[in-house]
Motif scaffolding. Structure first.
Motif, PDB file in Angstrom:
ATOM      1  N   ASP A   1      -5.340 -10.659 -28.176  1.00 61.86           N
ATOM      2  CA  ASP A   1      -4.726 -11.947 -28.062  1.00 61.86           C
ATOM      3  C   ASP A   1      -4.410 -12.423 -29.459  1.00 61.86           C
ATOM      4  O   ASP A   1      -4.531 -11.672 -30.291  1.00 61.86           O
ATOM      5  CB  ASP A   1      -5.627 -12.815 -27.290  1.00 61.86           C
ATOM      6  N   SER A   2      -4.034 -13.543 -29.897  1.00 62.77           N
ATOM      7  CA  SER A   2      -3.516 -13.777 -31.225  1.00 62.77           C
ATOM      8  C   SER A   2      -3.733 -15.157 -31.752  1.00 62.77           C
ATOM      9  O   SER A   2      -4.048 -16.025 -31.036  1.00 62.77           O
ATOM     10  CB  SER A   2      -2.042 -13.531 -31.286  1.00 62.77           C
ATOM     11  N   MET A   3      -3.389 -15.409 -32.996  1.00 62.53           N
ATOM     12  CA  MET A   3      -3.468 -16.740 -33.544  1.00 62.53           C
ATOM     13  C   MET A   3      -2.634 -16.903 -34.778  1.00 62.53           C
ATOM     14  O   MET A   3      -2.349 -15.987 -35.452  1.00 62.53           O
ATOM     15  CB  MET A   3      -4.901 -17.042 -33.875  1.00 62.53           C
ATOM     16  N   SER A   4      -2.266 -18.079 -35.076  1.00 57.28           N
ATOM     17  CA  SER A   4      -1.406 -18.282 -36.200  1.00 57.28           C
ATOM     18  C   SER A   4      -2.214 -18.749 -37.371  1.00 57.28           C
ATOM     19  O   SER A   4      -3.150 -19.447 -37.194  1.00 57.28           O
ATOM     20  CB  SER A   4      -0.328 -19.279 -35.872  1.00 57.28           C
TER      21      SER A   4
ATOM     22  N   THR B   1      -5.121  -2.303 -28.553  1.00 58.30           N
ATOM     23  CA  THR B   1      -4.741  -3.059 -27.355  1.00 58.30           C
ATOM     24  C   THR B   1      -4.867  -2.202 -26.100  1.00 58.30           C
ATOM     25  O   THR B   1      -5.346  -2.657 -25.058  1.00 58.30           O
ATOM     26  CB  THR B   1      -3.300  -3.571 -27.488  1.00 58.30           C
ATOM     27  N   VAL B   2      -4.452  -0.946 -26.203  1.00 56.12           N
ATOM     28  CA  VAL B   2      -4.446  -0.058 -25.036  1.00 56.12           C
ATOM     29  C   VAL B   2      -5.851   0.402 -24.653  1.00 56.12           C
ATOM     30  O   VAL B   2      -6.188   0.488 -23.466  1.00 56.12           O
ATOM     31  CB  VAL B   2      -3.531   1.160 -25.302  1.00 56.12           C
ATOM     32  N   PHE B   3      -6.696   0.683 -25.643  1.00 54.12           N
ATOM     33  CA  PHE B   3      -7.981   1.309 -25.333  1.00 54.12           C
ATOM     34  C   PHE B   3      -9.160   0.343 -25.251  1.00 54.12           C
ATOM     35  O   PHE B   3     -10.208   0.710 -24.721  1.00 54.12           O
ATOM     36  CB  PHE B   3      -8.291   2.409 -26.358  1.00 54.12           C
ATOM     37  N   THR B   4      -9.020  -0.888 -25.758  1.00 54.20           N
ATOM     38  CA  THR B   4     -10.151  -1.815 -25.681  1.00 54.20           C
ATOM     39  C   THR B   4     -10.616  -2.078 -24.249  1.00 54.20           C
ATOM     40  O   THR B   4     -11.821  -2.146 -23.997  1.00 54.20           O
ATOM     41  CB  THR B   4      -9.816  -3.129 -26.400  1.00 54.20           C
ATOM     42  N   PRO B   5      -9.717  -2.229 -23.252  1.00 55.38           N
ATOM     43  CA  PRO B   5     -10.211  -2.371 -21.878  1.00 55.38           C
ATOM     44  C   PRO B   5     -11.062  -1.191 -21.416  1.00 55.38           C
ATOM     45  O   PRO B   5     -12.015  -1.380 -20.653  1.00 55.38           O
ATOM     46  CB  PRO B   5      -8.923  -2.493 -21.050  1.00 55.38           C
ATOM     47  N   LEU B   6     -10.735   0.007 -21.872  1.00 56.77           N
ATOM     48  CA  LEU B   6     -11.549   1.177 -21.520  1.00 56.77           C
ATOM     49  C   LEU B   6     -12.936   1.065 -22.128  1.00 56.77           C
ATOM     50  O   LEU B   6     -13.947   1.356 -21.463  1.00 56.77           O
ATOM     51  CB  LEU B   6     -10.856   2.455 -22.003  1.00 56.77           C
ATOM     52  N   PHE B   7     -12.998   0.627 -23.387  1.00 51.56           N
ATOM     53  CA  PHE B   7     -14.310   0.473 -24.027  1.00 51.56           C
ATOM     54  C   PHE B   7     -15.145  -0.557 -23.280  1.00 51.56           C
ATOM     55  O   PHE B   7     -16.337  -0.346 -23.022  1.00 51.56           O
ATOM     56  CB  PHE B   7     -14.140   0.052 -25.496  1.00 51.56           C
TER      57      PHE B   7
ATOM     58  N   THR C   1       7.171 -13.918 -29.218  1.00 53.95           N
ATOM     59  CA  THR C   1       7.633 -12.827 -28.354  1.00 53.95           C
ATOM     60  C   THR C   1       6.789 -11.582 -28.556  1.00 53.95           C
ATOM     61  O   THR C   1       6.362 -10.928 -27.586  1.00 53.95           O
ATOM     62  CB  THR C   1       9.114 -12.521 -28.632  1.00 53.95           C
ATOM     63  N   GLN C   2       6.544 -11.220 -29.809  1.00 55.51           N
ATOM     64  CA  GLN C   2       5.697 -10.058 -30.091  1.00 55.51           C
ATOM     65  C   GLN C   2       4.301 -10.254 -29.524  1.00 55.51           C
ATOM     66  O   GLN C   2       3.704  -9.322 -28.979  1.00 55.51           O
ATOM     67  CB  GLN C   2       5.626  -9.836 -31.604  1.00 55.51           C
ATOM     68  N   ARG C   3       3.800 -11.472 -29.662  1.00 52.53           N
ATOM     69  CA  ARG C   3       2.439 -11.762 -29.201  1.00 52.53           C
ATOM     70  C   ARG C   3       2.328 -11.623 -27.686  1.00 52.53           C
ATOM     71  O   ARG C   3       1.363 -11.064 -27.173  1.00 52.53           O
ATOM     72  CB  ARG C   3       2.057 -13.173 -29.648  1.00 52.53           C
ATOM     73  N   GLN C   4       3.310 -12.125 -26.965  1.00 53.00           N
ATOM     74  CA  GLN C   4       3.267 -12.003 -25.507  1.00 53.00           C
ATOM     75  C   GLN C   4       3.374 -10.549 -25.074  1.00 53.00           C
ATOM     76  O   GLN C   4       2.780 -10.148 -24.072  1.00 53.00           O
ATOM     77  CB  GLN C   4       4.371 -12.851 -24.871  1.00 53.00           C
ATOM     78  N   ARG C   5       4.110  -9.750 -25.826  1.00 51.36           N
ATOM     79  CA  ARG C   5       4.179  -8.321 -25.492  1.00 51.36           C
ATOM     80  C   ARG C   5       2.842  -7.635 -25.761  1.00 51.36           C
ATOM     81  O   ARG C   5       2.398  -6.796 -24.988  1.00 51.36           O
ATOM     82  CB  ARG C   5       5.298  -7.661 -26.295  1.00 51.36           C
ATOM     83  N   LEU C   6       2.214  -8.012 -26.869  1.00 52.32           N
ATOM     84  CA  LEU C   6       0.913  -7.423 -27.178  1.00 52.32           C
ATOM     85  C   LEU C   6      -0.170  -7.907 -26.212  1.00 52.32           C
ATOM     86  O   LEU C   6      -1.149  -7.194 -25.963  1.00 52.32           O
ATOM     87  CB  LEU C   6       0.515  -7.761 -28.622  1.00 52.32           C
ATOM     88  N   ASN C   7      -0.013  -9.093 -25.664  1.00 52.00           N
ATOM     89  CA  ASN C   7      -1.013  -9.643 -24.756  1.00 52.00           C
ATOM     90  C   ASN C   7      -0.686  -9.434 -23.290  1.00 52.00           C
ATOM     91  O   ASN C   7      -1.499  -9.769 -22.429  1.00 52.00           O
ATOM     92  CB  ASN C   7      -1.202 -11.140 -25.021  1.00 52.00           C
ATOM     93  N   ALA C   8       0.504  -8.898 -22.992  1.00 53.15           N
ATOM     94  CA  ALA C   8       0.872  -8.692 -21.593  1.00 53.15           C
ATOM     95  C   ALA C   8       1.418  -7.290 -21.350  1.00 53.15           C
ATOM     96  O   ALA C   8       0.872  -6.532 -20.536  1.00 53.15           O
ATOM     97  CB  ALA C   8       1.904  -9.743 -21.153  1.00 53.15           C
TER      98      ALA C   8
END
Length: 440
Positions: free
Chosen positions: A11-14, A49-55, A171-178
């Protein structure tokens, strides 16, 4: 998996000009060349982003489904013991709140440290499964999941979203978070079915591979530059550390995360195995839930418009699916009941994911440079605490539900109450965003 986790937690922050002098460090640290946020190269964040849910799934973070399967099938642990272990993650809260004071420049290193710890923990679980451990020694697995939750709360949750917020636009953040978490959920769905089909040695090998992937992700983050160091404007550091207040919108969103984590079926696999559907294929059930979450993420389209409408509709759908469970019938003897339960599992997984993504993006839009780390830390504290309380309570409620003769057992009553609260909380947060200020 997720509290707010992509998620997991998603997820992200400014950010921010936390800063002193540019300097070169050793090991996981690199020198900084710019004082401007880098808004490109977000592909560097994709492996984590891809593998953290697996961990998280393997280590039992946020009630990870892989861990639930091995806990009941390989280690023969009781629902109460599993629920207590998941609930023990709350002991990390004081440390996590203190960790929110850490400067943003440490974010990348903290994520790397979390990944290295996760690798060691995965290998420890692999050893327990390979040795076919049961009884008191199997409780070591519960200690592993507690420490994994603490590591995620203190090292990952306080760093990942602020790091993304610094490096990515909306836009980049929503792609990384969705979008990319959708890929992660798809991968996890396949791996859940595979894991459920493996025997003890196969599952031990699987967990060993998970540890190796975590190590690879940690070293892959070497390519991510640290947020820059420089001279902060006068008073910025003091105000950030003294606690810039959060907006009404941000506070209402905290309530949404707390409610939706209770309504999204905590310890669902343990409940099915113990109470409702003892002969269910838990790997398939978990895969369906994960795949539904993946489809919800794939369906998400980045937008600059208000996203709370999506959250409100999703919360109503979630409530409807939860209310259908008590009327499904006996899945052990009725195929139609099995269809209803699997459909409800999928709908709840998809709807809960949509609520979380929408509300997470709303937080991103309401925080500012002075309070981003604090805001996301508080968000994770609330989300994780509610989930852990839900998991803890569910362990006891499932044990009581196994002896229950009521039309709606205690566990389902608890989940229904959480779902109703989620609808109300989303509606209130939607109202509070109409004239919200631009910063938290």
């Amino acid at each position: 998996m997720g509290r707010c986790l992509a998620s997991p937690r998603a997820d992200s922050m400014s950010v921010l000009g936390h800063c002193l002098h540019s300097r070169v460090r050793k090991g996981f640290v690199r020198s900084d060349r710019s004082t401007e946020p880098e808004r490109s190269g977000t592909a560097r964040f994709i492996p984590v982003t891809v593998f953290t849910p697996l961990f998280g799934a393997a280590l039992g973070i946020d009630g990870g489904p892989l861990f639930q399967i091995l806990a009941v099938e390989n280690l023969a642990l009781s629902p109460t013991a599993i629920g207590i272990a998941f609930g023990f993650g709350v002991i990390s809260l004081p440390i996590q709140l203190y960790a929110s004071r850490m400067p943003l420049q440490r974010a990348r290193r903290n994520v790397q440290l979390f990944l290295m710890i996760a690798a060691v923990q995965a290998w420890m679980l692999a050893a327990l499964v390979a040795l076919d451990v049961t009884g008191p020694l199997a409780s070591t697995a519960l200690a592993i999941t507690v420490t994994a939750e603490i590591a995620l709360s203190v090292l990952f949750a306080t760093a990942w979203q602020p790091l993304l917020s610094h490096a990515a636009d909306t836009t980049q953040r929503q792609r990384l978070n969705a979008t990319w978490p959708a890929v992660a959920r798809g991968l996890l769905a396949v791996l859940l079915v595979l894991f459920a089909a493996l025997d003890g040695p196969g599952r031990a090998g699987f967990l060993t591979a998970v540890g190796l992937i975590a190590v690879g992700c940690a070293f892959g983050l070497q390519r991510v530059p640290d947020p820059p160091e420089g001279v902060e404007p006068e008073g910025v550091e003091d105000s950030a550390r003294s606690g810039v207040p959060l907006s009404k919108t941000t506070r209402s969103i905290l309530v949404v995360f707390a409610a939706v984590n209770i309504g999204a079926l905590p310890l669902w696999l343990v409940y099915l195995d113990t109470v409702l559907w003892p002969n269910a294929n838990l790997g398939v059930v978990a895969a369906i839930q994960t795949a539904a979450s993946m489809l919800a993420l794939l369906a998400w389209r980045p937008t600059k418009n208000d996203v709370t409408n999506r959250a409100f509709v999703a919360s109503i759908i979630l409530l409807g699916a939860v209310l259908a469970i008590p009327f499904a019938g006996d899945p052990g003897t009725t195929p139609s009941a099995q269809v209803v339960l699997l459909a409800a599992t999928a709908i709840i997984g998809a709807a809960g994911t949509t609520v979380r993504v929408a509300m997470l993006e709303t937080v991103h839009r309401t925080v500012n440079a002075a309070n981003s780390v604090r805001a996301f830390t508080v968000l994770d504290v609330v989300a994780s605490t509610s989930l852990q309380v839900g998991l803890l309570a569910s362990g006891f409620l499932i044990a009581g539900s196994a002896r229950n003769t009521w039309p709606v057992d205690p566990y389902l009553s608890f989940v229904i109450a959480g779902s109703v609260a989620a609808v109300i909380a989303v509606r209130l947060s939607k109202t509070s965003t109409i004239d919200r200020p631009s910063a938290a």
